[in-house]
Design an enzyme around this catalytic site. Sequence first.
Site, mmCIF file in Angstrom:
data_model
loop_
_atom_site.group_PDB
_atom_site.id
_atom_site.type_symbol
_atom_site.label_atom_id
_atom_site.label_comp_id
_atom_site.label_asym_id
_atom_site.label_seq_id
_atom_site.Cartn_x
_atom_site.Cartn_y
_atom_site.Cartn_z
ATOM 1 N N ASP A 86 0.799 -1.221 0.000
ATOM 2 C CA ASP A 86 0.000 0.000 0.000
ATOM 3 C C ASP A 86 0.836 1.278 0.000
ATOM 4 O OD1 ASP A 86 -2.516 -1.212 -0.207
ATOM 5 O OD2 ASP A 86 -2.429 -1.804 1.879
ATOM 6 N N TYR A 130 -10.357 -0.287 1.475
ATOM 7 C CA TYR A 130 -9.849 -0.396 2.836
ATOM 8 C C TYR A 130 -9.296 0.909 3.375
ATOM 9 C CZ TYR A 130 -8.797 -3.634 6.585
ATOM 10 O OH TYR A 130 -8.812 -4.312 7.770
#
Lengths: 715, 715
Positions: free
Chosen positions: B321, B405
């Site tokens: 990420d 998310y």
Amino acid sequence: MAIPAVTEQLNGSKIDIARQVVTKARSGHLLLFRDIFAEEPAKAELVPFLEAEHSGQLTEETSRPPRLARVQYDKIGDDGSHAYTESVVDVTAQHEVLHRVVEKDVQPPLTFAEFKRFQDACIASPMWKEAIEQFELPDGFAVCIDPWPYGGPDPGETIPRYTQGLCFARDTRKGEHSNHYGYPLPIIPVMDTHSSKLVRIDKLATGGTEDALEYNTHPKNVLDHCTSAEYVPELLSIDLRKDLKPLNVVQPEGPSFKVTDESLIEWQKWRFRIGFNPREGATLHDIHYDGRSIMYRLSLSEMTVPYGDPRPPFHRKQAFDFGDGGAGRAANNLSLGCDCLGVIKYFDAVVADTEGKPSVSKNVVCLHEQDAGIGWKHTNFRNNRAVVTRSRELVVQFVVTLANYEYVFAYRFDQAAGLTVETRATGIVSVVHIDKNKTSPWGNVVSPGTLAQNHQHLFALRLDPAIDGHRNTIFKEETLPLPMSPSANPHGNGYRVVSEPITTSSFLDASPFTNLTIKLSNPHILNSISRKPISYQFTPSPSQLLLADPKSTQAARARFATHHVWITKYRDGELFAAGEFTNQSYSERGGVADAVARNDDVGDADVVVWNVFGLTHNPRVEDWPVMPVEKHELHIRPADFFERNPALDVPGQMNEASVSVDGDGGKKEDADCCNGEGGKVQESAETHWQGTRDVVPNRVVNGDRNGDGNGVNGH
Amino acid sequence: MAIPAVTEQLNGSKIDIARQVVTKARSGHLLLFRDIFAEEPAKAELVPFLEAEHSGQLTEETSRPPRLARVQYDKIGDDGSHAYTESVVDVTAQHEVLHRVVEKDVQPPLTFAEFKRFQDACIASPMWKEAIEQFELPDGFAVCIDPWPYGGPDPGETIPRYTQGLCFARDTRKGEHSNHYGYPLPIIPVMDTHSSKLVRIDKLATGGTEDALEYNTHPKNVLDHCTSAEYVPELLSIDLRKDLKPLNVVQPEGPSFKVTDESLIEWQKWRFRIGFNPREGATLHDIHYDGRSIMYRLSLSEMTVPYGDPRPPFHRKQAFDFGDGGAGRAANNLSLGCDCLGVIKYFDAVVADTEGKPSVSKNVVCLHEQDAGIGWKHTNFRNNRAVVTRSRELVVQFVVTLANYEYVFAYRFDQAAGLTVETRATGIVSVVHIDKNKTSPWGNVVSPGTLAQNHQHLFALRLDPAIDGHRNTIFKEETLPLPMSPSANPHGNGYRVVSEPITTSSFLDASPFTNLTIKLSNPHILNSISRKPISYQFTPSPSQLLLADPKSTQAARARFATHHVWITKYRDGELFAAGEFTNQSYSERGGVADAVARNDDVGDADVVVWNVFGLTHNPRVEDWPVMPVEKHELHIRPADFFERNPALDVPGQMNEASVSVDGDGGKKEDADCCNGEGGKVQESAETHWQGTRDVVPNRVVNGDRNGDGNGVNGH
């Protein structure tokens, strides 16, 4: 319909009744009362009553368990002997239902009455005078003694009830609040507790790394290299901080919780009763969420604090703070705005004195709400719509003082149906004398002449689950690698979750590298979505267990501290991880190890789970003179117990009281935030989108305003 | 004297300069800009400058490191080819100091521009039409696609830049905020990112426990057993809670912190600078406490999220990420009163678009204070004098959104000179389609037809310590049993603490059962009291490491995730645990494993410590549709760095805004607390004492009032 609880404390008049019944039953005997408190009903009697309550079928006619009092006292013989005795009294029927003269070879907890006799007993003793004359104390210093439980007798040592004392000197010129722990004296007097006679004075080692264990020579002016260790503000040689501005928790509409008939607490779909007793402090009963049962009882069961200094007699520094002392007995009277913030409901304790007379100890438990940060959040990257909720918690807190040391215990309930048991260790670390300029492998020198000994804190938490009923099964769930193989795991990324029921009473240890999770399940009810048994779960903390040699007395007394999880079959009154009597014990009797040894069938049964966690505390200089809190949390959370995030219905309201400031604290326009500037954020956001920047601006705070999803709405 | 930081972000005009310099240098080429941000100075250049600043010798004349910009862009060839290129520009001298055409076999992070092209590329493709025709979507449903990084190519697979898409359907009748994740479609289209051409569409398995890995048959009306998963308030079928009353954090005198020249933060003896960049988000620099250096730089370095479903192509669900996306790029624009409470200072980010034009992203970081409960407390049992302080914390927080998310990152500073790095996982778990009434070993069915796949989150935190200087040594400290023996441990209670310096770059794993602690020490300076090297320390969380098979591509790409602690020698620009380029990587290159392999001497050196922690996330039904936060904390605390509890000077003032209530929330008299009732507490306390009860009442709240120690003052 609210009804008087049956787990709540006794009030003063019931304590009076209990005392009178026992005094009458033992008439002709001199009685020394130790404690009078509520005896909880047998589960078999309480459960039907609670079921009637929850199903709304409770009436005044519903038969209820008798209201009982446990009375603990010594029967004093003509020869001055103490016979420790317990009675259980039905305070409604006003008669004794149980009378038990406890076997001689166990010792009930210490009382402050015994503590207080210690100093006088010493001063009266020639043995003491002689010992003290070996010291030349600085001018204005007076000896003061911290009474301690004797700890574990040495193998073969048969002794009556003993108390030992850690000795220090206090600078009387600084007044009664001066911290004596900065001036440790290398002697430990031992007193026969009942006769109040000094039996001996142990001379303590004062050496360091270079010295033998028994080294204990020291100059006459033993304290001359010690320095003061003040923490009381008016005695501090340093200035207090002046740059901390007030932070207030304000609840203009009052609290969100409700407390009825003194012990029933309702908050955000949670409903439970609170109890309080001398040994465990605050206990939680009949815990429900949204009308569904989760736990029958939750309590802190025991804690032992073994010291790791091998030099005799330090091997006897091993306190059982619940069994030797009592968390309830040691509970602080909490102060508003000091021990917690916001809108607080306090609970008092009703306690009995040595004559069995009741009195009130104010504010021993506080109940309040706190903000715990973001509860859940999601931003839709297509249109920047953000929904964010805060996590509100309800906290049941109490603080205990055990001589030099403090613990803060808190049960925290959250809006996602989770429950956290928090412990904080603070207070003053236990210190002994060390010679000038020496260091030691057995602790850290935190102040000149002052050695903070290495030690452990090992706690036991008792969970009596009732997951939608009382027939539960405990599962051990682990996450394990799956070897790469063409058929089962062709690319090697797969892993497996393995779950196994525990059917016989047993223990197990934390296993973080297999992600060991303990599931408290009701296999009779499957989650309608996942098809898995409804459960609550926790991950046992992989904290270091008891370090003492398995052959040691320390280990024999604290078998509970040798495993992280114990799974036992429920028995009425089986509440204490290290057994009923820990004070001066030779070994753990009637604790979790013995319960497990029964090899009970605990599958689909009324099962109890005990979680042991701890803290190996090798002190830092920063822990002196009073240590900053060291915190431990155990999270108990639903796992397929509900059919969605239980906090999904928490509103994402913006807190109107929050303000935005520029660097030097000057307040900016409120319009600088969610409204006015919000628009600018939006524009700047649009700028990014046209510029195809991947910044995710939250245009909208909650459901009450609309975000217009032009820009990058993908469809 | 406050001076512009050299670690702070570039402002708009400097970004303009950087763009112009590069555009000129590459004249004749079409450039697609990816990012323009501050390039931090070489440590050798920055340290003398910081030393001058801290010693107060800084003047306008002090030579300072050049102000640099890193410019990341693609050079577009006439054939449409992309040559990823980086320049470093001295924005003061306005010239290019570095130009690097990056090797072809690595891929820079994905941009939103690429994301946004995905949906259109699909819709334009006949391959897509054909794939979609196999489905019969319910009325009013539209397909929407979440672009993802392609993940790791299979061994031997040589491919250009790819993007893959997870497909869902959205109920358009409910508007743009309806949650599409409740309706997963079992296909994954793969796009050539540069040409925007669909290269293939992977068909996904939809089976359960009983089916083979490749099972992927499904009815035409594939979504008919799925249900909605709304979380946006106006779309909820359940009512929002109405019984949550407001809790406000009010700071009438403003915050206790001070922010100068945009990036210098001072609070309660803490002093540090904040930076922000597209990859790491908020970074902390030059962290000092009470004028003493603690860290040169602290940052979140990387995170990988590998999925544990072995069914191809799910092995390519592995996001990095930070490296594939970027925590700074994905940072939310925070909203007042939603993402934190109290008095808040927000920081903006200055970002560049695909044309290299700057714009502002508002409120990407918030700075605020919070109350963290009791900080330290002690009650003198002889006279009931209690001193209690609260723990105030300063929080630097940012929130990132990565498709479905969310992560909440917070750096928390406390008054005991401790620093906590907190991560919270929330948002929507990644789901795939599963046939009606099936369950799977690879995840949990959280909604009908919706399988939340098991996965891990593995984070890397980078600590660049400067413990009173830049020559530090890392120690590994363990607490170990000591066998019972007549000479060394006669009673078996003793244990030992073993400390060992780490002299060569290496890795090690958490070891909770030996109480493994990592000490960041300066052996040149001994604590004057304990005689031990001044240190900061942390205990690495024993979280489960990467589960993927060591031979797997997932493991090859994330070698950093196979150990908890990495110790490397400092190198300028070596900031990323999984290496500079993670997107579509075959293996980790230039990450911590390669740095350790240099076998550098890290004893008494400029050393960097990387801490890896994680969360094995096997989803619960309660994690749907948006999961409650799951929290992790790493505590970094002084150990013999100071000569007492650094929070000893925190005043124990009573919070005047707190109020006490009775059960139903009715406010009681304030006099009911520390003053009026306080007296009663005192009396009741006395009652206990005369009654020799061992309750410990706190008669006194803080140093401003006196406690009279009659009763049981032992001396």
